[in-house]
Design an enzyme around this catalytic site. Structure first.
Site, PDB file in Angstrom:
ATOM      1  N   LYS A   1       0.623  -1.044   0.107  1.00 30.03           N
ATOM      2  CA  LYS A   1      -0.436  -0.032   0.329  1.00 30.03           C
ATOM      3  C   LYS A   1       1.217   0.770   0.395  1.00 30.03           C
ATOM      4  CE  LYS A   1      -2.452  -1.651   3.056  1.00 30.03           C
ATOM      5  NZ  LYS A   1      -2.783  -3.210   3.665  1.00 30.03           N
ATOM      6  N   THR A   2       1.327   1.276   0.933  1.00 29.86           N
ATOM      7  CA  THR A   2       3.174   2.511   1.360  1.00 29.86           C
ATOM      8  C   THR A   2       3.576   2.678  -0.279  1.00 29.86           C
ATOM      9  OG1 THR A   2       2.596   2.186   3.156  1.00 29.86           O
ATOM     10  CG2 THR A   2       4.621   4.103   2.281  1.00 29.86           C
TER      11      THR A   2
ATOM     12  N   THR B   1      -5.767  -1.959   7.138  1.00 26.68           N
ATOM     13  CA  THR B   1      -6.814  -3.512   7.149  1.00 26.68           C
ATOM     14  C   THR B   1      -7.882  -4.107   7.148  1.00 26.68           C
ATOM     15  OG1 THR B   1      -5.754  -3.243   9.753  1.00 26.68           O
ATOM     16  CG2 THR B   1      -4.264  -3.976   7.772  1.00 26.68           C
TER      17      THR B   1
ATOM     18  N   ARG C   1       6.120  -8.100   1.173  1.00 26.29           N
ATOM     19  CA  ARG C   1       7.108  -7.843   2.538  1.00 26.29           C
ATOM     20  C   ARG C   1       7.980  -8.914   3.195  1.00 26.29           C
ATOM     21  NH1 ARG C   1       3.758  -4.716   6.637  1.00 26.29           N
ATOM     22  NH2 ARG C   1       4.247  -2.844   5.373  1.00 26.29           N
TER      23      ARG C   1
ATOM     24  N   ASP D   1      -1.329   6.060   7.713  1.00 23.98           N
ATOM     25  CA  ASP D   1      -1.672   4.384   7.433  1.00 23.98           C
ATOM     26  C   ASP D   1      -2.750   4.054   8.109  1.00 23.98           C
ATOM     27  OD1 ASP D   1      -1.423   1.823   6.692  1.00 23.98           O
ATOM     28  OD2 ASP D   1       0.777   2.041   7.328  1.00 23.98           O
TER      29      ASP D   1
END
Ligand code: ADE
Length: 314
Positions: A51-52, A145, A204, A96
């Protein structure tokens, strides 16, 4: 800086999330053609899916800056005011965990998102005055999330709402190979695939496991990461062939041994494992649901036959 190099910089370098990429490709071209800023965008899905990274890519593609923050850092109204006032025309503001914003902060965002206006109240009670400060046309990219935890007035102010999905093994294999290039480590196709398979659909995690395997190979003076060494190393780091780590297995074990496989409530699993309920729900459970090891029923969570098999119960 290697850490920065691991993140793709352009939309074309971003692997996977095909649907998201095509939606954003159109939005970028259209906004550029009209010389406007991008619509506000809400990205949701499990952590670690990019997302980032996507927010930074949007800024690069639009030729603007991206300010990154998270809701817990915006507790006081002045925190969000300061950030909004520092934005330039077209800039992207990435927030976020946007479901965790305080009500006051959230209410300041409404006119900012809708009319590019900051409404501030000066003084208190009967003598209070309100003033409006114009803001540049910016783009808010919110990440969460749990999209269900957003209030509807906030959700309704996003022009684009997109979900990120778990990655396929072939996509993660490409990501592992790309990261290996950046880190200047040698990995065979099968080695990359083994790491990918154990990464719970999450880039990640793939990149984190690659680094651990790299350490293992370096210490054992191995030149190139092949399947055998990937398996060996990940065993040492307690990552099993399905990519489950110690906590994943503990959650399943508790469900099976202490609650007879369920149905069991989230809170009961949390206290029996010593993990935080929200962490189980947002970090561990999504992948266990995805691979069919856990089901959610109206009466609680159930550990499936596949989970029992995986952990060698019969
Ligand atoms: N690194 C992390 N996520 C990635 C992605 N989706 N594509 C390419 N490289 C990545």
């Amino acid at each position: 800086n290697q850490e920065e190099g691991i993140r793709p910089q352009r939309l074309d370098d971003y692997i996977g999330q095909k649907e998201l990429k095509s939606v954003l490709h159109i939005a970028i071209q259209a906004a550029k053609g009209r010389n406007e800023s991008l619509d506000h965008l809400l990205l949701y899905g499990p952590p670690g899916l990019g997302k980032t990274t996507m927010s930074l890519i949007l800024a690069t593609e639009m030729g603007v800056n991206c300010k990154i923050t998270a809701a817990p850092a915006l507790e006081r109204p002045r925190d969000i005011m300061g950030i909004l006032c520092s934005l330039k025309e077209g800039d992207i503001l990435f927030i976020d965990e946007i479901h965790r914003m305080t009500r006051m902060t959230e209410e300041l965002l409404y006119p900012a998102m809708e009319d590019y206006r900051l409404d501030i109240t000066i003084g208190k009670g009967q003598t209070a005055k309100t003033r409006s400060i114009p803001l540049p046309k910016f783009t808010l990219v919110g990440a969460t999330t749990r999209v269900g935890s957003l209030t509807s007035p906030l959700r309704d102010r996003f022009g684009l709402i997109q979900r990120l999905r778990f990655y396929e093994t072939d996509e993660l294999t490409l990501i592992v190979k790309r990261t290996a290039d950046v880190l200047k480590v040698c990995v065979t196709e099968e080695g990359a695939e083994e790491i990918a398979r154990r990464s719970r659909g999450t880039p990640r995690i793939a990149n984190r496991l690659l680094k651990r395997v790299r350490d293992y190979c370096q210490v054992n003076k191995v030149e190139s990461i092949d399947r055998k060494f990937a398996e060996e190393a990940l065993e040492v780091f307690n990552v099993d062939p399905m990519g489950l780590d110690w906590t994943d297995r503990l959650v399943l074990k508790v469900m099976i041994e202490q609650f007879n496989g369920g149905p069991v409530g989230l809170e009961a699993v949390a206290s029996a494992t010593g993990e935080d309920a929200q962490t189980i729900e947002e970090v561990y459970e999504p992948y266990l649901l995805q691979i069919g090891y856990v089901h959610r029923t109206p009466r609680g969570r159930v550990a499936t036959v596949a989970a029992r098999k995986h952990l060698n119960y019969e």
